[in-house]
Every structure is written in structure tokens, then in C-alpha cells.
Design a protein around this motif. Sequence first.
Motif, PDB file in Angstrom:
ATOM      1  N   ASP A  26      -3.605 -73.043 -29.246  1.00 57.13           N
ATOM      2  CA  ASP A  26      -4.507 -73.741 -29.988  1.00 57.13           C
ATOM      3  C   ASP A  26      -4.917 -72.981 -31.050  1.00 57.13           C
ATOM      4  O   ASP A  26      -5.412 -73.723 -32.298  1.00 57.13           O
ATOM      5  CB  ASP A  26      -5.564 -73.878 -28.958  1.00 57.13           C
ATOM      6  N   SER A  27      -4.638 -71.498 -31.325  1.00 56.36           N
ATOM      7  CA  SER A  27      -5.372 -70.991 -32.448  1.00 56.36           C
ATOM      8  C   SER A  27      -4.213 -69.738 -32.537  1.00 56.36           C
ATOM      9  O   SER A  27      -3.415 -69.385 -31.574  1.00 56.36           O
ATOM     10  CB  SER A  27      -6.552 -70.433 -32.249  1.00 56.36           C
ATOM     11  N   GLY A  28      -4.066 -69.238 -33.627  1.00 53.04           N
ATOM     12  CA  GLY A  28      -3.083 -68.227 -33.949  1.00 53.04           C
ATOM     13  C   GLY A  28      -2.745 -68.154 -35.334  1.00 53.04           C
ATOM     14  O   GLY A  28      -3.457 -68.542 -36.302  1.00 53.04           O
TER      15      GLY A  28
ATOM     16  N   GLN B 238       3.431 -62.831 -30.932  1.00 55.60           N
ATOM     17  CA  GLN B 238       4.633 -63.643 -31.278  1.00 55.60           C
ATOM     18  C   GLN B 238       5.128 -63.390 -32.727  1.00 55.60           C
ATOM     19  O   GLN B 238       6.400 -63.122 -32.890  1.00 55.60           O
ATOM     20  CB  GLN B 238       4.345 -65.131 -30.931  1.00 55.60           C
ATOM     21  N   TYR B 239       4.111 -63.645 -33.512  1.00 54.68           N
ATOM     22  CA  TYR B 239       4.243 -63.316 -34.835  1.00 54.68           C
ATOM     23  C   TYR B 239       4.949 -61.883 -35.327  1.00 54.68           C
ATOM     24  O   TYR B 239       5.698 -61.641 -36.138  1.00 54.68           O
ATOM     25  CB  TYR B 239       3.077 -63.768 -35.728  1.00 54.68           C
ATOM     26  N   ALA B 240       4.236 -61.013 -34.540  1.00 54.01           N
ATOM     27  CA  ALA B 240       4.539 -59.621 -34.860  1.00 54.01           C
ATOM     28  C   ALA B 240       6.192 -59.336 -34.314  1.00 54.01           C
ATOM     29  O   ALA B 240       6.807 -58.797 -35.053  1.00 54.01           O
ATOM     30  CB  ALA B 240       3.768 -58.715 -33.862  1.00 54.01           C
ATOM     31  N   ARG B 241       6.673 -60.256 -33.421  1.00 49.53           N
ATOM     32  CA  ARG B 241       8.052 -60.122 -33.021  1.00 49.53           C
ATOM     33  C   ARG B 241       8.578 -60.964 -33.916  1.00 49.53           C
ATOM     34  O   ARG B 241      10.073 -60.389 -34.186  1.00 49.53           O
ATOM     35  CB  ARG B 241       8.060 -60.592 -31.563  1.00 49.53           C
ATOM     36  N   LEU B 242       8.300 -61.845 -34.332  1.00 50.95           N
ATOM     37  CA  LEU B 242       8.916 -62.743 -35.591  1.00 50.95           C
ATOM     38  C   LEU B 242       9.027 -61.673 -36.802  1.00 50.95           C
ATOM     39  O   LEU B 242      10.324 -61.513 -37.524  1.00 50.95           O
ATOM     40  CB  LEU B 242       8.317 -63.852 -35.867  1.00 50.95           C
TER      41      LEU B 242
ATOM     42  N   THR C 115      -0.983 -60.880 -43.602  1.00 48.55           N
ATOM     43  CA  THR C 115      -1.796 -61.050 -42.443  1.00 48.55           C
ATOM     44  C   THR C 115      -1.794 -59.604 -41.582  1.00 48.55           C
ATOM     45  O   THR C 115      -1.367 -58.841 -42.198  1.00 48.55           O
ATOM     46  CB  THR C 115      -0.912 -62.024 -41.256  1.00 48.55           C
ATOM     47  N   PRO C 116      -2.842 -59.438 -40.909  1.00 46.05           N
ATOM     48  CA  PRO C 116      -2.841 -58.192 -40.415  1.00 46.05           C
ATOM     49  C   PRO C 116      -1.740 -57.608 -39.968  1.00 46.05           C
ATOM     50  O   PRO C 116      -1.671 -56.304 -39.605  1.00 46.05           O
ATOM     51  CB  PRO C 116      -3.899 -58.410 -39.235  1.00 46.05           C
ATOM     52  N   GLN C 117      -0.814 -58.674 -39.301  1.00 44.40           N
ATOM     53  CA  GLN C 117       0.696 -57.973 -38.918  1.00 44.40           C
ATOM     54  C   GLN C 117       1.642 -57.414 -39.905  1.00 44.40           C
ATOM     55  O   GLN C 117       2.416 -56.600 -39.514  1.00 44.40           O
ATOM     56  CB  GLN C 117       1.178 -58.996 -37.951  1.00 44.40           C
ATOM     57  N   LYS C 118       1.458 -57.972 -40.981  1.00 46.33           N
ATOM     58  CA  LYS C 118       2.430 -57.631 -41.911  1.00 46.33           C
ATOM     59  C   LYS C 118       2.007 -57.934 -43.520  1.00 46.33           C
ATOM     60  O   LYS C 118       1.598 -59.261 -43.621  1.00 46.33           O
ATOM     61  CB  LYS C 118       3.748 -58.567 -41.562  1.00 46.33           C
ATOM     62  N   ASP C 119       2.303 -57.376 -44.391  1.00 47.39           N
ATOM     63  CA  ASP C 119       2.198 -57.607 -45.862  1.00 47.39           C
ATOM     64  C   ASP C 119       3.624 -57.635 -46.339  1.00 47.39           C
ATOM     65  O   ASP C 119       4.270 -56.618 -46.513  1.00 47.39           O
ATOM     66  CB  ASP C 119       1.394 -56.553 -46.521  1.00 47.39           C
ATOM     67  N   TRP C 120       4.244 -58.890 -46.699  1.00 43.73           N
ATOM     68  CA  TRP C 120       5.645 -58.873 -47.304  1.00 43.73           C
ATOM     69  C   TRP C 120       5.881 -58.260 -48.832  1.00 43.73           C
ATOM     70  O   TRP C 120       6.784 -58.598 -49.233  1.00 43.73           O
ATOM     71  CB  TRP C 120       6.032 -60.330 -47.188  1.00 43.73           C
ATOM     72  N   ARG C 121       4.746 -58.062 -49.315  1.00 40.74           N
ATOM     73  CA  ARG C 121       4.692 -57.965 -50.774  1.00 40.74           C
ATOM     74  C   ARG C 121       5.685 -56.589 -51.273  1.00 40.74           C
ATOM     75  O   ARG C 121       6.219 -56.586 -52.076  1.00 40.74           O
ATOM     76  CB  ARG C 121       3.500 -57.774 -51.326  1.00 40.74           C
ATOM     77  N   ALA C 122       5.768 -55.816 -50.015  1.00 40.69           N
ATOM     78  CA  ALA C 122       6.577 -54.547 -50.356  1.00 40.69           C
ATOM     79  C   ALA C 122       8.086 -54.880 -50.074  1.00 40.69           C
ATOM     80  O   ALA C 122       8.865 -54.305 -51.003  1.00 40.69           O
ATOM     81  CB  ALA C 122       6.337 -53.405 -49.408  1.00 40.69           C
TER      82      ALA C 122
ATOM     83  N   ARG D 291       7.359 -78.072 -41.702  1.00 40.28           N
ATOM     84  CA  ARG D 291       6.660 -78.465 -40.519  1.00 40.28           C
ATOM     85  C   ARG D 291       5.853 -77.104 -40.009  1.00 40.28           C
ATOM     86  O   ARG D 291       6.526 -76.240 -39.671  1.00 40.28           O
ATOM     87  CB  ARG D 291       7.546 -78.863 -39.440  1.00 40.28           C
ATOM     88  N   PRO D 292       4.506 -77.357 -39.850  1.00 45.65           N
ATOM     89  CA  PRO D 292       3.751 -76.120 -39.554  1.00 45.65           C
ATOM     90  C   PRO D 292       3.907 -75.780 -37.986  1.00 45.65           C
ATOM     91  O   PRO D 292       4.260 -76.725 -37.101  1.00 45.65           O
ATOM     92  CB  PRO D 292       2.199 -76.723 -39.720  1.00 45.65           C
ATOM     93  N   LEU D 293       3.669 -74.611 -37.597  1.00 46.40           N
ATOM     94  CA  LEU D 293       3.887 -74.176 -36.156  1.00 46.40           C
ATOM     95  C   LEU D 293       2.971 -73.045 -36.063  1.00 46.40           C
ATOM     96  O   LEU D 293       2.948 -72.175 -36.750  1.00 46.40           O
ATOM     97  CB  LEU D 293       5.377 -73.643 -36.046  1.00 46.40           C
ATOM     98  N   VAL D 294       2.078 -73.185 -34.978  1.00 45.34           N
ATOM     99  CA  VAL D 294       1.161 -72.137 -34.721  1.00 45.34           C
ATOM    100  C   VAL D 294       1.675 -71.422 -33.424  1.00 45.34           C
ATOM    101  O   VAL D 294       2.243 -71.697 -32.548  1.00 45.34           O
ATOM    102  CB  VAL D 294      -0.084 -72.636 -34.452  1.00 45.34           C
ATOM    103  N   ILE D 295       1.686 -69.850 -33.741  1.00 49.53           N
ATOM    104  CA  ILE D 295       2.008 -68.958 -32.855  1.00 49.53           C
ATOM    105  C   ILE D 295       1.061 -67.883 -32.578  1.00 49.53           C
ATOM    106  O   ILE D 295       0.376 -67.594 -33.462  1.00 49.53           O
ATOM    107  CB  ILE D 295       3.502 -68.283 -33.254  1.00 49.53           C
TER     108      ILE D 295
END
Length: 227
Positions: free
Chosen positions: A42-44, A146-150, A64-71, A138-142
Motif C-alpha cells: 500500500d505504501s513504499g 525491495q527498492y534497495a535490491r533493485l 531517495t534515502p536508498q540511492k542518489d543516482w546523480r553520481a 506504469r507506476p509500481l509501488v515497492i
Amino acid sequence: MKRAARVGAWALAVLIGLFVLFLMAAWIGSAIPRNSGWTEPDSGIEIMIETNGVHTAIVMPLVTPQKDWRADFPAGDVNDFQRPYTHVSVSWGEREVFLNTPTWADITVSTAIGAIISGDSLLHVAHYVRPAPGADLRPLVISPSQYARLVAAVERQIVPPDKRTLYHGYFGNDVFYDAPGTYHLGNTCNQWTSDTLATAGIRVGLWTPLEGGVMKWIPEPLQAGSR
């Protein structure tokens, strides 16, 4: 002449048969689920799965707290670097197809055959500003885990900035980078998308060489379905 015609007809029949077998295998393989027990929380963290009808990509928040893609994917690598980007779209594919076919009308038989047999790979990264959900995005909430693993799965495809070559993309907001891996019929751009999602624990098909095999697992947003 008649013998040559018969040989040509036989060869054509074989090619058509192989193509039909491939389509059947792709349909069956994409229908076999991985992570079959997964349900969308429901959230993530909201990611998006993008398609242009042939090729799929994973769209993620820029920070996000898990990853900053700017580097890893600095906006300075694209021509329109001054825009307030919020997301990055990442996909993997065959080098010659990526670099020499800005539209699908540009693809040649030799390029297609080369990609099917074996080809070097690139990452395609596009920068977006607040992308709007739709049938092709298409949006998908994880969950955060799971996002950290992605993120970790995508990171394994990133060559360090000081060791990679940069290739300008099709528009002002995208770019290509060197990437590991070999592209072939059994390991396509769409298979990369589903493998990356599966590594994160998300439900997706087992073998998805075609775009439809990925997108069948990602529901359209309600507003897209009501158009």
C-alpha cells in the motif's frame, strides 16, 4: 531455377517455423511467474515501468534515502543539463541497435541479425522531470527493501564514470554508457528489465524476450485505462 526456388521456399518455411516457435516459447515463458507470491504494498517507493512498444525501461526517483543516482548518472552528461530532473529511466540493450537506430525504421537486417546472435551492450539513461503515469509509463509501488535490491541490481550494470565511454542519446535528456553483458536472443533488453525486477523480489515472467511479456505483469494506472 526450379530447384533454387524450392530451396528458397524451404528456407523461408524453416525461418517462419522458427519464428513461430520463438513466439510460442516467449508467450509460454512470459506466463510463468517468478516471485508469484509478491503483492504490491500500500505504501513504499514508486517506480515506473516504461515501454515504447518494443523496448522496456525502469524509471526510478533521482534521489531517495536508498540511492542518489546523480553520481552515477550526472545530468551534466546530457545536453539539457539545466532542467530540474526528478527521475532517471534506465534500460540495457545492444550497442549497434541503440546507437544506429534512432527510430525502428532505421534498423537493418544485418544489425538485427547481429543483435540476435551476439552483441555488446550499453545502458540507456534518460532524465525526466515529474513523469506522468500512463499506459506507456506504469507506476509500481515497492517496499524500501525491495527498492534497495533493485538499486543493487542496476548498480551491477554500471561501469565507473572514469572507465566508461559516453555516447550522446537521441534527445537532449538521454545518454548511453558502456555496460557489461552480452546481448542475444535469449538475453534481450526486455529480459534485462524482468531479471532486474525479479532480483528485487517483484512478480514478473520467467522469460520475457518481448516487450509484452514484461508489461503484462504491470497493470495500467486507472486513469490510463479510462481514456
